[in-house]
Motif scaffolding. Structure first.
Motif, short mmCIF file in Angstrom:
data_model
loop_
_atom_site.label_atom_id
_atom_site.label_comp_id
_atom_site.label_asym_id
_atom_site.label_seq_id
_atom_site.Cartn_x
_atom_site.Cartn_y
_atom_site.Cartn_z
N LEU A 35 0.83 -1.20 0.00
CA LEU A 35 0.00 0.00 0.00
C LEU A 35 0.87 1.25 0.00
N VAL A 36 1.93 1.25 0.82
CA VAL A 36 2.84 2.40 0.87
C VAL A 36 3.56 2.57 -0.47
N ALA A 37 3.98 1.46 -1.08
CA ALA A 37 4.65 1.52 -2.38
C ALA A 37 3.74 2.13 -3.44
N ASP A 38 2.46 1.75 -3.42
CA ASP A 38 1.50 2.30 -4.37
C ASP A 38 1.30 3.80 -4.13
N CYS A 39 1.24 4.21 -2.87
CA CYS A 39 1.10 5.63 -2.54
C CYS A 39 2.32 6.43 -2.99
N ILE A 40 3.50 5.85 -2.85
CA ILE A 40 4.72 6.53 -3.30
C ILE A 40 4.68 6.75 -4.80
N ALA A 41 4.25 5.74 -5.56
CA ALA A 41 4.15 5.89 -7.01
C ALA A 41 3.17 7.01 -7.37
N THR A 42 2.06 7.09 -6.63
CA THR A 42 1.08 8.14 -6.89
C THR A 42 1.66 9.53 -6.62
N VAL A 43 2.38 9.68 -5.52
CA VAL A 43 2.96 10.98 -5.16
C VAL A 43 4.07 11.37 -6.13
N LEU A 44 4.89 10.42 -6.55
CA LEU A 44 5.93 10.72 -7.53
C LEU A 44 5.32 11.24 -8.82
N ASN A 45 4.26 10.60 -9.25
CA ASN A 45 3.60 11.04 -10.48
C ASN A 45 2.89 12.37 -10.29
N ARG A 46 2.27 12.56 -9.14
CA ARG A 46 1.51 13.79 -8.87
C ARG A 46 2.42 15.01 -8.85
N HIS A 47 3.60 14.86 -8.27
CA HIS A 47 4.52 16.00 -8.13
C HIS A 47 5.64 15.98 -9.16
N HIS A 48 5.56 15.07 -10.13
CA HIS A 48 6.54 14.97 -11.21
C HIS A 48 7.97 14.86 -10.66
N LEU A 49 8.16 13.91 -9.77
CA LEU A 49 9.45 13.71 -9.10
C LEU A 49 10.16 12.48 -9.66
N PRO A 50 11.48 12.49 -9.67
CA PRO A 50 12.22 11.28 -10.07
C PRO A 50 12.06 10.19 -9.02
N ALA A 51 12.23 8.95 -9.43
CA ALA A 51 11.98 7.80 -8.55
C ALA A 51 12.85 7.83 -7.30
N GLU A 52 14.08 8.35 -7.42
CA GLU A 52 14.99 8.33 -6.28
C GLU A 52 14.63 9.36 -5.21
N SER A 53 13.64 10.22 -5.46
CA SER A 53 13.26 11.24 -4.47
C SER A 53 12.64 10.61 -3.23
N ILE A 54 11.90 9.52 -3.42
CA ILE A 54 11.24 8.84 -2.29
C ILE A 54 11.66 7.37 -2.32
N GLN A 55 12.37 6.95 -1.30
CA GLN A 55 12.87 5.59 -1.22
C GLN A 55 12.10 4.80 -0.16
N LEU A 56 11.74 3.57 -0.50
CA LEU A 56 11.05 2.68 0.44
C LEU A 56 11.94 1.47 0.71
#
Length: 310
Positions: A152-173
């Motif tokens: 669930l957290v991984a899915d939320c991270i993907a949503t936030v990365l897309n929402r804020h147009h961030l590179p994948a390395e910005s949020i690490q799980l």
């Protein structure tokens, strides 16, 4: 103008309370001094004096609290108004441009993308306000299932990365130690709302670069713990508990314009409590980043009272 008037009213009530308290103390001391030989009357007078002082103090406290509550509501209304008007004005501007001017396909697609982002922002604000009102009036125990938190957290991270147009390395799980699957009993939509708000907050309060570390772990064999650590603006010690109140905005971040309604962390706290858990903030101070800790009861694998979420 309203803020200045309310601050003046707050100062007036505090001054009035102090004056009345001092006057009551003076009158009581004078009365006791002039009637010192009548012990029974002295005791009755002291009791009435204590009741009077308590009433004055309580009245002043309640008035000041009401003024502060009204100030927070005014700030909330101003924030919501801004959050609603800004994307609407942006969408209208681009629609007018498309209707009045001939633009090439590349520019048209860029306009569509901007309008889609503005629509998502508008929808997010409306959903946040509606969710805040909804959560305060119901318990959704009947809709609860067994939810694995890490995916669930991984899915939320993907949503936030897309929402804020961030590179994948910005949020690490981080992976769960030992590849253990950690479940909680709860409403998947509400839990997703809580995690998304924590992540959005970490992004918004990292204006100088987003570097967020997330971890899902187990504590004392009874709790699932999600920690989200950012390197952003941080919090003053006086804000660590207040930020979970409805409409509250951290005073330590007034120097930076952060968009929001003041409802995100209130939603997180409400959802955590409704799931039998808690949320707290940890920060070394302003400019030192913040760690949010969400604790939820661990679901036993063979729990007969729940069903596993799809």
């Amino acid at each position: 103008m309203n803020l200045t008037r309310r601050r003046g009213a707050k100062a007036l009530f505090i001054t009035l309370g102090v004056f009345l308290t001092a006057l009551a103390v003076t009158l009581n001391i004078t009365w006791i001094h002039n009637n010192g030989r009548r012990l029974a009357l002295d005791l009755v007078g002291a009791l009435l004096f204590a009741i009077l002082i308590a009433g004055v103090v309580l009245n002043t406290v309640f008035l000041v609290r009401e003024i502060r509550r009204n100030e927070r509501q005014d700030s909330f209304l101003n924030a919501v108004t801004h959050e609603l008007k800004t994307p609407i004005a942006s969408i209208r501007l681009y629609l007018d441009t498309l209707s009045r001017r001939s633009v090439d396909d590349a520019q048209r697609q860029r306009f569509y993308e901007i309008m889609r982002d503005d629509t998502d922002r508008l929808l997010g604000t409306v959903e946040t306000v509606l969710k805040a009102g909804e959560l305060g009036h119901r318990q959704r125990a009947g809709l609860r299932t067994r939810v694995e938190l890490h995916p669930l957290v991984a899915d939320c991270i993907a949503t936030v990365l897309n929402r804020h147009h961030l590179p994948a390395e910005s949020i690490q799980l981080e992976p769960v130690p030992g590849a253990v699957r950690l479940y909680v009993i709860g409403n998947a939509d509400d839990l997703r709302t809580a995690v998304l708000n924590l992540l959005d907050n970490a992004v918004k309060y990292s204006p100088n670069g987003v570097h967020i570390q997330c971890r899902v772990g187990i504590e004392r064999y009874t709790w699932v713990v999600l920690t989200i650590t950012d390197s952003g603006l941080g919090l003053a010690s006086s804000d660590l508990k207040r930020i979970f109140k409805r409409f509250y905005r951290a005073s330590s971040n007034d120097r930076v314009k952060i968009k929001g309604t003041g409802l995100g962390l209130f939603l997180v706290n409400t959802i955590a409590r409704q799931h039998g858990g808690s949320v707290r903030a940890i920060s070394e101070g302003v400019g030192q980043g913040t760690t949010m800790v969400l604790r939820l009861p661990l679901s036993i694998v063979n729990d007969p009272t729940s069903t596993e979420a799809a």
